[in-house]
Design an enzyme around this catalytic site. Structure first.
Site, PDB file in Angstrom:
ATOM      1  N   LYS A 262      -5.093  -4.537  -5.316  1.00 30.28           N
ATOM      2  CA  LYS A 262      -5.267  -3.212  -4.709  1.00 30.28           C
ATOM      3  C   LYS A 262      -5.141  -2.132  -5.783  1.00 30.28           C
ATOM      4  CE  LYS A 262      -2.944  -0.010  -1.460  1.00 30.28           C
ATOM      5  NZ  LYS A 262      -1.940   0.148  -0.376  1.00 30.28           N
ATOM      6  N   ASP A 267      -1.727   7.370  -3.317  1.00 28.72           N
ATOM      7  CA  ASP A 267      -1.845   7.255  -1.863  1.00 28.72           C
ATOM      8  C   ASP A 267      -1.127   8.418  -1.181  1.00 28.72           C
ATOM      9  OD1 ASP A 267      -2.177   6.483   0.724  1.00 28.72           O
ATOM     10  OD2 ASP A 267      -0.849   4.734   0.629  1.00 28.72           O
ATOM     11  N   LYS A 274       1.097  11.509   4.376  1.00 26.86           N
ATOM     12  CA  LYS A 274       2.488  11.077   4.252  1.00 26.86           C
ATOM     13  C   LYS A 274       3.383  12.302   4.088  1.00 26.86           C
ATOM     14  CE  LYS A 274       1.728   6.736   1.639  1.00 26.86           C
ATOM     15  NZ  LYS A 274       2.224   5.765   2.615  1.00 26.86           N
ATOM     16  N   GLU A 346      -4.838   2.194   4.193  1.00 26.07           N
ATOM     17  CA  GLU A 346      -6.087   2.188   3.445  1.00 26.07           C
ATOM     18  C   GLU A 346      -6.256   0.961   2.553  1.00 26.07           C
ATOM     19  OE1 GLU A 346      -3.392   3.566   2.417  1.00 26.07           O
ATOM     20  OE2 GLU A 346      -3.327   2.818   0.375  1.00 26.07           O
ATOM     21  N   ARG A 348      -5.788  -2.234   3.065  1.00 23.21           N
ATOM     22  CA  ARG A 348      -6.533  -3.308   3.736  1.00 23.21           C
ATOM     23  C   ARG A 348      -8.026  -2.986   3.819  1.00 23.21           C
ATOM     24  NH1 ARG A 348      -2.435  -2.424   8.599  1.00 23.21           N
ATOM     25  NH2 ARG A 348      -1.222  -1.808   6.800  1.00 23.21           N
TER      26      ARG A 348
END
Ligand code: BES
Ligand code: MN
Ligand code: ZN
Length: 492
Positions: A262, A267, A274, A346, A348
Protein backbone atom coordinates in the site's frame (compact mmCIF):
# COMPACT_ATOMS: atom_id res chain seq x y z
CA UNK A 1 31.03 -0.43 10.89
CA UNK A 2 33.47 -3.18 10.15
CA UNK A 3 32.61 -6.65 11.47
CA UNK A 4 35.45 -8.92 12.61
CA UNK A 5 35.75 -12.30 14.23
CA UNK A 6 38.53 -13.30 16.64
CA UNK A 7 39.46 -16.51 18.30
CA UNK A 8 40.57 -15.18 21.72
CA UNK A 9 39.19 -14.92 25.23
CA UNK A 10 37.75 -11.74 26.77
CA UNK A 11 40.73 -11.09 29.03
CA UNK A 12 43.10 -10.70 26.04
CA UNK A 13 41.07 -8.51 23.71
CA UNK A 14 42.21 -4.95 23.24
CA UNK A 15 39.12 -2.82 22.75
CA UNK A 16 37.38 0.36 23.94
CA UNK A 17 34.39 -1.54 25.22
CA UNK A 18 34.38 -5.22 26.05
CA UNK A 19 30.81 -6.50 26.10
CA UNK A 20 30.17 -9.68 28.05
CA UNK A 21 26.63 -11.03 27.90
CA UNK A 22 25.56 -12.86 31.04
CA UNK A 23 22.44 -14.89 31.66
CA UNK A 24 20.64 -15.08 34.98
CA UNK A 25 22.30 -17.17 37.68
CA UNK A 26 25.43 -17.46 35.51
CA UNK A 27 27.46 -14.78 37.25
CA UNK A 28 29.96 -17.43 38.26
CA UNK A 29 30.68 -18.48 34.68
CA UNK A 30 34.28 -19.18 33.74
CA UNK A 31 34.55 -16.08 31.57
CA UNK A 32 33.43 -13.82 34.41
CA UNK A 33 35.72 -15.65 36.84
CA UNK A 34 38.68 -15.25 34.51
CA UNK A 35 38.00 -11.52 34.16
CA UNK A 36 37.50 -11.18 37.89
CA UNK A 37 40.87 -12.84 38.62
CA UNK A 38 42.60 -10.35 36.34
CA UNK A 39 40.73 -7.53 38.08
CA UNK A 40 41.76 -8.89 41.51
CA UNK A 41 38.24 -9.65 42.70
CA UNK A 42 37.01 -6.12 42.04
CA UNK A 43 34.51 -7.17 39.41
CA UNK A 44 32.66 -9.60 41.71
CA UNK A 45 32.73 -6.90 44.36
CA UNK A 46 31.02 -4.48 41.97
CA UNK A 47 28.50 -7.10 40.88
CA UNK A 48 27.64 -7.85 44.49
CA UNK A 49 27.19 -4.17 45.33
CA UNK A 50 25.08 -3.49 42.28
CA UNK A 51 21.71 -5.03 41.59
CA UNK A 52 23.00 -6.63 38.41
CA UNK A 53 21.75 -10.22 38.23
CA UNK A 54 21.77 -10.89 34.49
CA UNK A 55 18.09 -10.12 33.93
CA UNK A 56 17.20 -9.12 30.39
CA UNK A 57 17.64 -5.39 29.88
CA UNK A 58 20.02 -4.91 32.83
CA UNK A 59 23.62 -3.86 32.35
CA UNK A 60 26.69 -2.99 34.36
CA UNK A 61 29.53 -0.78 33.20
CA UNK A 62 32.99 -1.18 34.75
CA UNK A 63 36.12 0.78 33.94
CA UNK A 64 39.15 -1.50 34.02
CA UNK A 65 41.58 1.39 34.64
CA UNK A 66 44.19 -0.18 32.42
CA UNK A 67 44.32 -3.51 34.25
CA UNK A 68 42.93 -5.32 31.20
CA UNK A 69 43.69 -4.64 27.54
CA UNK A 70 40.01 -3.62 27.31
CA UNK A 71 39.37 -0.10 28.63
CA UNK A 72 35.79 -0.68 29.73
CA UNK A 73 33.73 -3.69 30.54
CA UNK A 74 29.99 -3.86 29.93
CA UNK A 75 28.04 -6.79 31.33
CA UNK A 76 24.72 -7.21 29.56
CA UNK A 77 21.91 -9.29 31.04
CA UNK A 78 20.35 -11.92 28.78
CA UNK A 79 17.66 -13.23 31.13
CA UNK A 80 17.14 -16.95 31.65
CA UNK A 81 19.70 -19.08 29.79
CA UNK A 82 17.01 -21.38 28.40
CA UNK A 83 15.11 -18.43 26.89
CA UNK A 84 18.02 -16.86 25.02
CA UNK A 85 16.95 -16.62 21.39
CA UNK A 86 17.85 -14.55 18.33
CA UNK A 87 15.76 -11.61 19.52
CA UNK A 88 17.67 -11.45 22.82
CA UNK A 89 20.99 -11.46 20.92
CA UNK A 90 19.63 -8.78 18.60
CA UNK A 91 18.68 -6.55 21.53
CA UNK A 92 22.02 -7.11 23.25
CA UNK A 93 23.81 -6.05 20.05
CA UNK A 94 21.63 -2.92 19.95
CA UNK A 95 22.32 -2.13 23.59
CA UNK A 96 26.06 -2.55 23.18
CA UNK A 97 25.98 -0.14 20.26
CA UNK A 98 23.93 2.48 22.11
CA UNK A 99 26.14 2.28 25.17
CA UNK A 100 29.32 2.65 23.10
CA UNK A 101 27.84 5.63 21.25
CA UNK A 102 26.77 7.29 24.50
CA UNK A 103 30.31 6.84 25.88
CA UNK A 104 31.87 8.15 22.68
CA UNK A 105 33.78 4.92 22.04
CA UNK A 106 34.74 3.71 18.57
CA UNK A 107 35.36 0.07 18.96
CA UNK A 108 33.29 -2.74 20.50
CA UNK A 109 34.54 -6.21 21.37
CA UNK A 110 31.62 -8.54 21.92
CA UNK A 111 32.44 -11.74 23.78
CA UNK A 112 30.13 -14.15 22.25
CA UNK A 113 29.20 -17.43 23.89
CA UNK A 114 26.01 -18.84 22.40
CA UNK A 115 24.96 -22.27 23.56
CA UNK A 116 23.38 -23.01 20.20
CA UNK A 117 23.30 -21.76 16.60
CA UNK A 118 26.45 -19.58 16.64
CA UNK A 119 25.91 -18.32 13.07
CA UNK A 120 22.34 -17.22 13.90
CA UNK A 121 23.45 -15.57 17.14
CA UNK A 122 26.34 -13.76 15.42
CA UNK A 123 24.01 -12.45 12.72
CA UNK A 124 21.48 -11.32 15.35
CA UNK A 125 24.11 -9.41 17.37
CA UNK A 126 25.35 -7.70 14.21
CA UNK A 127 21.77 -6.98 13.15
CA UNK A 128 20.93 -5.37 16.50
CA UNK A 129 24.10 -3.27 16.47
CA UNK A 130 23.42 -2.12 12.91
CA UNK A 131 19.69 -1.44 13.41
CA UNK A 132 20.43 0.69 16.49
CA UNK A 133 22.55 3.08 14.42
CA UNK A 134 19.68 4.44 12.31
CA UNK A 135 19.04 8.17 12.40
CA UNK A 136 16.92 10.48 10.29
CA UNK A 137 18.60 13.87 10.69
CA UNK A 138 18.33 15.54 7.30
CA UNK A 139 15.88 18.12 8.61
CA UNK A 140 17.82 19.02 11.74
CA UNK A 141 19.96 22.14 11.62
CA UNK A 142 22.07 21.13 14.62
CA UNK A 143 22.52 17.43 13.88
CA UNK A 144 25.76 16.42 15.52
CA UNK A 145 27.30 13.57 13.68
CA UNK A 146 27.68 11.16 16.58
CA UNK A 147 30.97 9.41 16.71
CA UNK A 148 30.42 6.32 14.61
CA UNK A 149 31.34 2.86 15.83
CA UNK A 150 34.21 1.78 13.62
CA UNK A 151 34.57 -1.87 14.45
CA UNK A 152 32.58 -4.61 16.07
CA UNK A 153 34.65 -7.68 16.88
CA UNK A 154 32.88 -10.86 17.85
CA UNK A 155 35.25 -13.06 19.74
CA UNK A 156 35.24 -16.40 21.41
CA UNK A 157 38.05 -18.80 22.17
CA UNK A 158 38.02 -21.70 19.73
CA UNK A 159 35.72 -19.84 17.37
CA UNK A 160 36.06 -21.22 13.90
CA UNK A 161 34.83 -18.67 11.48
CA UNK A 162 32.61 -20.83 9.35
CA UNK A 163 31.41 -19.76 5.93
CA UNK A 164 27.90 -20.08 7.38
CA UNK A 165 28.75 -17.27 9.75
CA UNK A 166 30.18 -15.05 7.02
CA UNK A 167 27.14 -15.69 4.87
CA UNK A 168 24.70 -14.93 7.71
CA UNK A 169 26.49 -11.65 8.49
CA UNK A 170 26.57 -10.67 4.82
CA UNK A 171 22.82 -11.26 4.45
CA UNK A 172 22.23 -9.29 7.65
CA UNK A 173 24.16 -6.28 6.36
CA UNK A 174 22.06 -6.27 3.19
CA UNK A 175 18.84 -6.72 5.13
CA UNK A 176 19.58 -3.80 7.43
CA UNK A 177 20.41 -1.64 4.41
CA UNK A 178 16.95 -2.43 3.06
CA UNK A 179 15.29 -1.71 6.43
CA UNK A 180 17.01 1.70 6.49
CA UNK A 181 15.79 2.52 3.00
CA UNK A 182 12.22 1.72 4.06
CA UNK A 183 12.62 3.88 7.18
CA UNK A 184 13.96 6.78 5.11
CA UNK A 185 11.06 6.59 2.66
CA UNK A 186 8.51 6.57 5.52
CA UNK A 187 10.16 9.34 7.54
CA UNK A 188 10.39 11.72 4.60
CA UNK A 189 7.71 14.45 5.00
CA UNK A 190 4.54 13.74 3.00
CA UNK A 191 4.80 16.79 0.74
CA UNK A 192 8.20 15.51 -0.38
CA UNK A 193 7.43 11.80 -0.40
CA UNK A 194 4.70 11.95 -3.04
CA UNK A 195 3.67 9.27 -5.52
CA UNK A 196 6.08 10.75 -8.06
CA UNK A 197 8.87 10.72 -5.47
CA UNK A 198 8.23 7.07 -4.62
CA UNK A 199 8.42 6.21 -8.32
CA UNK A 200 11.73 8.05 -8.61
CA UNK A 201 13.08 6.37 -5.50
CA UNK A 202 12.10 2.94 -6.83
CA UNK A 203 13.95 3.73 -10.06
CA UNK A 204 16.94 4.98 -8.15
CA UNK A 205 17.27 2.13 -5.68
CA UNK A 206 16.08 -0.85 -7.71
CA UNK A 207 18.92 -1.33 -10.15
CA UNK A 208 21.25 -4.17 -10.91
CA UNK A 209 21.27 -7.61 -12.37
CA UNK A 210 17.86 -9.08 -12.97
CA UNK A 211 15.95 -6.05 -11.69
CA UNK A 212 13.77 -3.68 -13.71
CA UNK A 213 11.34 -0.93 -12.73
CA UNK A 214 8.29 0.34 -14.55
CA UNK A 215 6.50 3.46 -13.27
CA UNK A 216 3.09 4.20 -14.78
CA UNK A 217 1.77 7.77 -14.79
CA UNK A 218 -1.88 8.83 -14.81
CA UNK A 219 -2.48 8.22 -18.56
CA UNK A 220 -1.21 4.66 -18.39
CA UNK A 221 -3.13 4.04 -15.16
CA UNK A 222 -6.28 5.22 -16.96
CA UNK A 223 -5.64 3.00 -19.95
CA UNK A 224 -5.02 0.04 -17.61
CA UNK A 225 -8.33 0.85 -15.89
CA UNK A 226 -6.94 0.92 -12.35
CA UNK A 227 -10.21 2.39 -11.13
CA UNK A 228 -9.56 2.24 -7.37
CA UNK A 229 -6.29 4.15 -7.62
CA UNK A 230 -7.92 6.77 -9.87
CA UNK A 231 -10.89 7.14 -7.52
CA UNK A 232 -8.70 7.75 -4.46
CA UNK A 233 -6.46 10.11 -6.44
CA UNK A 234 -9.37 12.34 -7.51
CA UNK A 235 -9.14 14.55 -4.43
CA UNK A 236 -5.45 15.20 -5.00
CA UNK A 237 -3.34 17.73 -6.90
CA UNK A 238 -0.59 15.15 -7.30
CA UNK A 239 -0.67 12.53 -10.04
CA UNK A 240 -0.84 8.89 -8.95
CA UNK A 241 1.78 6.32 -9.86
CA UNK A 242 1.66 2.58 -10.25
CA UNK A 243 5.10 1.12 -9.66
CA UNK A 244 6.07 -2.37 -10.83
CA UNK A 245 9.46 -3.84 -9.92
CA UNK A 246 10.47 -7.11 -11.53
CA UNK A 247 13.27 -9.41 -10.40
CA UNK A 248 14.32 -12.41 -12.47
CA UNK A 249 16.93 -14.79 -11.05
CA UNK A 250 19.82 -16.09 -13.17
CA UNK A 251 18.57 -19.66 -13.56
CA UNK A 252 15.08 -21.06 -13.91
CA UNK A 253 13.01 -19.55 -11.07
CA UNK A 254 11.87 -22.01 -8.42
CA UNK A 255 8.71 -19.98 -7.78
CA UNK A 256 6.98 -16.81 -8.86
CA UNK A 257 6.03 -14.44 -6.05
CA UNK A 258 4.04 -11.21 -6.10
CA UNK A 259 4.61 -8.61 -3.36
CA UNK A 260 2.03 -5.84 -3.11
CA UNK A 261 2.47 -2.74 -0.91
CA UNK A 262 0.00 0.00 0.00
CA UNK A 263 1.45 3.34 -1.08
CA UNK A 264 -0.79 6.06 0.36
CA UNK A 265 1.76 8.86 0.77
CA UNK A 266 -0.56 10.78 3.07
CA UNK A 267 -3.95 9.72 4.40
CA UNK A 268 -6.16 12.65 5.38
CA UNK A 269 -9.19 10.37 5.09
CA UNK A 270 -10.49 12.26 2.04
CA UNK A 271 -14.00 13.72 2.41
CA UNK A 272 -14.46 11.34 5.35
CA UNK A 273 -11.81 13.54 6.94
CA UNK A 274 -9.77 12.30 9.89
CA UNK A 275 -9.47 14.41 13.05
CA UNK A 276 -6.16 16.30 13.10
CA UNK A 277 -4.60 14.15 15.83
CA UNK A 278 -5.09 11.00 13.73
CA UNK A 279 -3.46 12.71 10.76
CA UNK A 280 -0.20 13.52 12.54
CA UNK A 281 1.52 10.30 11.55
CA UNK A 282 -0.35 9.58 8.32
CA UNK A 283 2.81 9.91 6.22
CA UNK A 284 3.32 6.32 7.45
CA UNK A 285 0.56 5.09 5.15
CA UNK A 286 3.01 4.08 2.43
CA UNK A 287 4.99 1.83 4.78
CA UNK A 288 3.81 -1.31 2.97
CA UNK A 289 4.96 0.13 -0.37
CA UNK A 290 8.24 1.24 1.21
CA UNK A 291 8.84 -2.30 2.50
CA UNK A 292 8.27 -3.75 -0.98
CA UNK A 293 10.57 -1.22 -2.71
CA UNK A 294 13.28 -1.73 -0.07
CA UNK A 295 13.02 -5.52 -0.23
CA UNK A 296 13.23 -5.56 -4.02
CA UNK A 297 16.23 -3.20 -3.99
CA UNK A 298 18.48 -5.85 -2.42
CA UNK A 299 17.54 -8.80 -4.61
CA UNK A 300 20.36 -8.32 -7.16
CA UNK A 301 22.86 -8.73 -4.31
CA UNK A 302 21.07 -11.44 -2.33
CA UNK A 303 20.03 -13.29 -5.47
CA UNK A 304 17.21 -15.56 -4.32
CA UNK A 305 16.29 -18.28 -6.81
CA UNK A 306 12.71 -17.03 -7.23
CA UNK A 307 11.05 -14.59 -9.60
CA UNK A 308 9.57 -11.65 -7.70
CA UNK A 309 7.23 -8.93 -8.92
CA UNK A 310 6.56 -5.96 -6.64
CA UNK A 311 3.45 -3.82 -7.15
CA UNK A 312 2.99 -0.46 -5.43
CA UNK A 313 -0.13 1.58 -6.17
CA UNK A 314 0.56 5.06 -4.83
CA UNK A 315 -1.25 8.38 -4.30
CA UNK A 316 -2.22 10.57 -1.40
CA UNK A 317 -5.79 10.58 -0.07
CA UNK A 318 -7.04 14.17 0.05
CA UNK A 319 -10.42 15.94 -0.02
CA UNK A 320 -9.83 18.22 -3.06
CA UNK A 321 -12.74 19.65 -5.06
CA UNK A 322 -12.97 16.63 -7.33
CA UNK A 323 -12.65 14.07 -4.53
CA UNK A 324 -14.63 10.84 -4.61
CA UNK A 325 -17.75 10.99 -2.47
CA UNK A 326 -19.39 8.59 -0.07
CA UNK A 327 -21.94 6.77 -2.23
CA UNK A 328 -19.73 6.58 -5.33
CA UNK A 329 -19.25 3.18 -6.98
CA UNK A 330 -15.95 1.90 -8.41
CA UNK A 331 -15.94 -0.71 -11.19
CA UNK A 332 -12.75 -2.85 -11.15
CA UNK A 333 -10.95 -4.56 -13.99
CA UNK A 334 -12.12 -7.98 -12.85
CA UNK A 335 -15.74 -6.74 -13.18
CA UNK A 336 -16.39 -6.39 -9.46
CA UNK A 337 -17.93 -3.21 -8.06
CA UNK A 338 -17.37 -1.50 -4.70
CA UNK A 339 -19.59 1.14 -3.15
CA UNK A 340 -17.44 3.71 -1.32
CA UNK A 341 -19.22 4.61 1.89
CA UNK A 342 -16.17 5.91 3.71
CA UNK A 343 -13.37 7.55 1.74
CA UNK A 344 -11.00 6.88 4.66
CA UNK A 345 -11.15 3.15 3.88
CA UNK A 346 -8.97 3.89 0.84
CA UNK A 347 -6.17 1.33 1.20
CA UNK A 348 -8.39 -1.56 0.17
CA UNK A 349 -9.57 0.45 -2.86
CA UNK A 350 -6.07 0.82 -4.32
CA UNK A 351 -4.90 -2.64 -3.23
CA UNK A 352 -7.85 -4.19 -5.06
CA UNK A 353 -6.41 -2.93 -8.38
CA UNK A 354 -2.95 -4.21 -7.56
CA UNK A 355 -4.13 -7.61 -6.33
CA UNK A 356 -6.31 -8.10 -9.42
CA UNK A 357 -3.42 -7.15 -11.70
CA UNK A 358 -0.95 -9.37 -9.84
CA UNK A 359 -3.37 -12.31 -9.86
CA UNK A 360 -3.51 -12.18 -13.68
CA UNK A 361 0.16 -13.21 -13.78
CA UNK A 362 -0.72 -16.39 -11.86
CA UNK A 363 2.05 -16.18 -9.26
CA UNK A 364 2.59 -19.12 -6.87
CA UNK A 365 2.18 -16.79 -3.89
CA UNK A 366 0.92 -13.26 -3.31
CA UNK A 367 1.88 -11.33 -0.19
CA UNK A 368 0.57 -7.87 0.50
CA UNK A 369 1.62 -5.43 3.20
CA UNK A 370 -0.57 -2.53 4.21
CA UNK A 371 -1.11 -0.09 7.07
CA UNK A 372 -4.71 -0.98 6.57
CA UNK A 373 -6.80 -0.63 9.72
CA UNK A 374 -6.85 1.04 13.11
CA UNK A 375 -8.90 -2.00 14.12
CA UNK A 376 -5.84 -4.21 13.77
CA UNK A 377 -4.04 -1.99 16.27
CA UNK A 378 -6.98 -2.30 18.63
CA UNK A 379 -6.70 -6.09 18.35
CA UNK A 380 -2.93 -6.56 18.52
CA UNK A 381 -1.41 -3.32 19.76
CA UNK A 382 1.43 -1.40 18.18
CA UNK A 383 4.08 -4.12 18.06
CA UNK A 384 2.28 -6.97 16.34
CA UNK A 385 1.05 -7.13 12.76
CA UNK A 386 -2.05 -9.10 11.79
CA UNK A 387 -1.72 -11.82 9.18
CA UNK A 388 -4.57 -13.23 7.12
CA UNK A 389 -4.20 -16.04 4.63
CA UNK A 390 -6.26 -18.32 2.42
CA UNK A 391 -3.48 -20.93 2.35
CA UNK A 392 -2.27 -22.90 5.35
CA UNK A 393 1.26 -23.76 4.17
CA UNK A 394 1.98 -20.19 3.05
CA UNK A 395 0.69 -18.84 6.37
CA UNK A 396 2.97 -21.19 8.31
CA UNK A 397 5.97 -20.22 6.24
CA UNK A 398 5.37 -16.49 6.59
CA UNK A 399 4.82 -16.88 10.35
CA UNK A 400 8.09 -18.81 10.69
CA UNK A 401 10.06 -16.21 8.70
CA UNK A 402 8.61 -13.43 10.85
CA UNK A 403 9.44 -15.28 14.03
CA UNK A 404 13.04 -15.89 12.93
CA UNK A 405 13.42 -12.27 11.83
CA UNK A 406 12.21 -10.85 15.14
CA UNK A 407 9.11 -9.28 13.59
CA UNK A 408 5.92 -10.04 15.49
CA UNK A 409 3.04 -11.45 13.50
CA UNK A 410 -0.20 -13.05 14.62
CA UNK A 411 -2.70 -14.81 12.41
CA UNK A 412 -6.29 -13.57 12.41
CA UNK A 413 -9.18 -15.41 10.77
CA UNK A 414 -10.94 -14.70 7.48
CA UNK A 415 -14.39 -15.25 8.96
CA UNK A 416 -16.68 -16.23 6.06
CA UNK A 417 -19.81 -15.23 7.96
CA UNK A 418 -18.63 -11.63 8.12
CA UNK A 419 -18.99 -11.33 4.35
CA UNK A 420 -22.58 -10.39 5.23
CA UNK A 421 -21.14 -7.19 6.73
CA UNK A 422 -19.65 -5.99 3.44
CA UNK A 423 -22.75 -6.52 1.29
CA UNK A 424 -23.88 -3.36 -0.47
CA UNK A 425 -27.39 -2.33 -1.48
CA UNK A 426 -26.20 -0.96 -4.85
CA UNK A 427 -22.86 -2.63 -5.70
CA UNK A 428 -21.27 -6.08 -5.17
CA UNK A 429 -19.68 -5.02 -1.90
CA UNK A 430 -19.12 -1.86 0.12
CA UNK A 431 -15.80 -0.63 1.39
CA UNK A 432 -16.60 -0.76 5.12
CA UNK A 433 -18.02 -3.45 7.37
CA UNK A 434 -20.23 -3.17 10.42
CA UNK A 435 -18.89 -1.69 13.62
CA UNK A 436 -16.80 -4.66 14.73
CA UNK A 437 -13.93 -6.77 13.40
CA UNK A 438 -12.69 -4.02 11.08
CA UNK A 439 -9.35 -5.72 10.36
CA UNK A 440 -11.21 -8.86 9.26
CA UNK A 441 -13.76 -7.14 7.03
CA UNK A 442 -10.92 -5.19 5.37
CA UNK A 443 -9.10 -8.48 4.70
CA UNK A 444 -12.30 -10.02 3.31
CA UNK A 445 -12.58 -7.14 0.83
CA UNK A 446 -9.01 -7.77 -0.34
CA UNK A 447 -9.75 -11.47 -0.67
CA UNK A 448 -12.38 -10.68 -3.31
CA UNK A 449 -9.47 -9.76 -5.63
CA UNK A 450 -6.95 -12.57 -5.15
CA UNK A 451 -8.79 -15.27 -7.10
CA UNK A 452 -7.70 -18.62 -5.68
CA UNK A 453 -4.01 -17.81 -5.51
CA UNK A 454 -2.25 -18.63 -2.22
CA UNK A 455 -2.18 -15.26 -0.51
CA UNK A 456 -1.11 -13.67 2.74
CA UNK A 457 -2.14 -10.20 3.85
CA UNK A 458 -0.10 -8.43 6.54
CA UNK A 459 -1.91 -5.57 8.26
CA UNK A 460 1.08 -3.59 9.56
CA UNK A 461 -0.83 -0.51 10.84
CA UNK A 462 0.61 -1.04 14.36
CA UNK A 463 4.29 -1.91 13.94
CA UNK A 464 5.02 0.19 10.81
CA UNK A 465 5.74 3.20 12.98
CA UNK A 466 6.97 3.62 16.55
CA UNK A 467 5.89 6.69 18.49
CA UNK A 468 8.86 6.41 20.87
CA UNK A 469 12.50 5.35 20.63
CA UNK A 470 12.96 1.59 20.99
CA UNK A 471 16.19 -0.46 21.21
CA UNK A 472 16.45 -1.12 17.49
CA UNK A 473 14.70 1.96 16.08
CA UNK A 474 14.23 5.65 16.88
CA UNK A 475 10.75 7.23 16.81
CA UNK A 476 9.34 7.04 13.28
CA UNK A 477 9.11 4.46 10.51
CA UNK A 478 10.43 1.03 11.48
CA UNK A 479 10.78 -0.72 8.13
CA UNK A 480 8.58 -3.51 9.47
CA UNK A 481 8.11 -6.37 7.01
CA UNK A 482 11.42 -6.06 5.15
CA UNK A 483 13.18 -8.65 7.29
CA UNK A 484 10.34 -11.14 7.03
CA UNK A 485 10.01 -10.66 3.27
CA UNK A 486 13.73 -11.06 2.57
CA UNK A 487 13.92 -14.17 4.72
CA UNK A 488 10.88 -15.55 2.93
CA UNK A 489 12.36 -14.92 -0.51
CA UNK A 490 15.73 -16.41 0.50
CA UNK A 491 14.23 -19.60 1.90
CA UNK A 492 11.03 -20.33 -0.03
N1 BES B 1 -4.34 4.24 7.04
C1 BES B 1 -5.47 3.97 7.84
C2 BES B 1 -5.22 2.91 8.91
C3 BES B 1 -4.25 3.29 9.99
C4 BES B 1 -4.71 3.85 11.17
C5 BES B 1 -2.90 3.02 9.87
C6 BES B 1 -3.82 4.18 12.17
C7 BES B 1 -2.02 3.34 10.88
C8 BES B 1 -2.47 3.93 12.03
C9 BES B 1 -6.61 3.48 6.95
O1 BES B 1 -6.64 3.98 5.67
C10 BES B 1 -7.88 3.90 7.60
O2 BES B 1 -8.10 5.07 7.69
N2 BES B 1 -8.67 2.94 8.04
C11 BES B 1 -9.90 3.22 8.67
C12 BES B 1 -10.93 2.28 8.10
C13 BES B 1 -12.34 2.61 8.49
C14 BES B 1 -12.78 3.92 7.88
C15 BES B 1 -13.24 1.49 8.03
C16 BES B 1 -9.71 2.98 10.16
O3 BES B 1 -9.01 2.06 10.54
O4 BES B 1 -10.26 3.76 10.94
MN1 MN C 1 -7.69 5.85 5.56
ZN1 ZN D 1 -4.87 4.65 4.91
Amino acid sequence: MEIRFKDIGPESLKTDLLVVPVSEKRLEDTSIRALDRRLKGKLQERIQKSKFAGTEGASLLYSTAGVLPAANLLLIGLGKAADVDAEIWRRSGARARREATALGLEDIGFFFSPERDPAGAAAAIVEGALLASYQFTKYRSNAKNPLGIKTLTLHKPGLSRSSGMDQAVRITEQTVGAVFLARDLINEPPSVSTARYLGEQAERHCRGRGLSVDVWGKKKIESMKLAGLLAVNRGSQEEPRFITIHYKPAGKPRKKIALIGKGITFDSGGLSLKPSKSMETMKLDMAGGAAVIATMSRLPVLRPAVEVIGYIPTTDNLPGPNAQKPGDVIRYLNGKTIEVLNTDAEGRLILADALALAAKQKPDYMINLATLTGACMVALGTQVAGMFSNHHALAERVMRCAQESGEKLWQLPLVKEYREDIKSSVADIKNIGGGHGGAITAALILQEFVEEIPWAHLDIAGPAYTDRDIATCPKGGTGFGVRTLLRFLMTV
